[in-house]
Enzyme design. Structure first.
Site, PDB file in Angstrom:
ATOM      1  N   GLU A  82       0.704  -1.248   0.073  1.00 17.22           N
ATOM      2  CA  GLU A  82       0.026   0.064  -0.110  1.00 17.22           C
ATOM      3  C   GLU A  82       1.016   1.249   0.049  1.00 17.22           C
ATOM      4  OE1 GLU A  82      -3.858   0.052   0.399  1.00 17.22           O
ATOM      5  OE2 GLU A  82      -3.037  -1.692  -0.592  1.00 17.22           O
ATOM      6  N   SER A 137      -7.117  -1.149  -0.141  1.00 17.09           N
ATOM      7  CA  SER A 137      -8.081  -0.839   0.743  1.00 17.09           C
ATOM      8  C   SER A 137      -7.973   0.633   1.563  1.00 17.09           C
ATOM      9  CB  SER A 137      -8.194  -1.670   1.996  1.00 17.09           C
ATOM     10  OG  SER A 137      -8.213  -2.970   1.283  1.00 17.09           O
ATOM     11  N   HIS A 152     -12.337  -6.103  -4.392  1.00 23.06           N
ATOM     12  CA  HIS A 152     -12.097  -6.773  -3.266  1.00 23.06           C
ATOM     13  C   HIS A 152     -12.768  -8.117  -3.203  1.00 23.06           C
ATOM     14  CE1 HIS A 152     -11.673  -2.325  -1.425  1.00 23.06           C
ATOM     15  NE2 HIS A 152     -10.400  -2.962  -1.817  1.00 23.06           N
ATOM     16  N   LYS A 175       2.416   1.714  -6.339  1.00 21.19           N
ATOM     17  CA  LYS A 175       1.405   1.163  -7.271  1.00 21.19           C
ATOM     18  C   LYS A 175       1.381   2.085  -8.490  1.00 21.19           C
ATOM     19  CE  LYS A 175      -1.716  -0.464  -3.734  1.00 21.19           C
ATOM     20  NZ  LYS A 175      -1.848  -1.809  -3.862  1.00 21.19           N
TER      21      LYS A 175
END
Length: 140
Positions: free
Chosen positions: A70, A97, A118, A75
């Site tokens: 994360e 998330s 998800h 990313k």
């Protein structure tokens, strides 16, 4: 959808073994290597992911589920490499998330092929997913 690949850390043990059909043995072996490296130096694992993206350049999956750590910069860089290698032929989904999906989409050349995804836990017994659209998501 015929080919789905999840690239990242935790998805391998939960998703790949039960649901994901990796396109070839090179990808499966690469994922095993990533799991061996997980928790070690991230640059090594990131390099392996990039190698896997390039290894299936000629026959990319229909859907990629990105599950890397994360970190927005990490990313964005990974998703840019996916787009560059696969030329927009793949629907790209992030399993994040904590990061704003719209911020990830805004950095893409083809944000209409991007969404959040998800899976429900335990993933090996719950056949449900949540899809999250961004402003540019193609409704088709």
């Amino acid at each position: 959808m015929k080919k789905v690949v999840a690239l990242g850390g935790a998805a391998y043990s939960t998703i790949i073994q039960r649901f994901v059909v990796a396109p070839n043995e090179q990808v499966r072996e690469g994922m095993r290597g990533i799991m061996r490296d997980y928790g070690m130096k991230r640059t090594r694992s990131f390099a392996r992911l990039t190698d896997l993206v390039n290894a299936i350049k000629e026959s990319p999956p229909d859907l990629l589920i990105e599950t890397i750590p994360e970190e927005m910069g990490l990313k964005r860089e990974f998703l840019a490499r996916v787009e560059a290698a696969w030329g927009g032929r793949t629907i790209v989904a992030s399993n994040t998330s904590t990061l704003p999906l719209q911020d990830l989409a805004d950095g893409l050349a083809r944000p209409e092929r991007f969404c959040g995804l998800h899976y429900m836990y335990p993933a090996d017994t719950m056949p449900f997913i949540e899809l999250i659209a961004v402003r540019q998501s193609d409704p088709a």
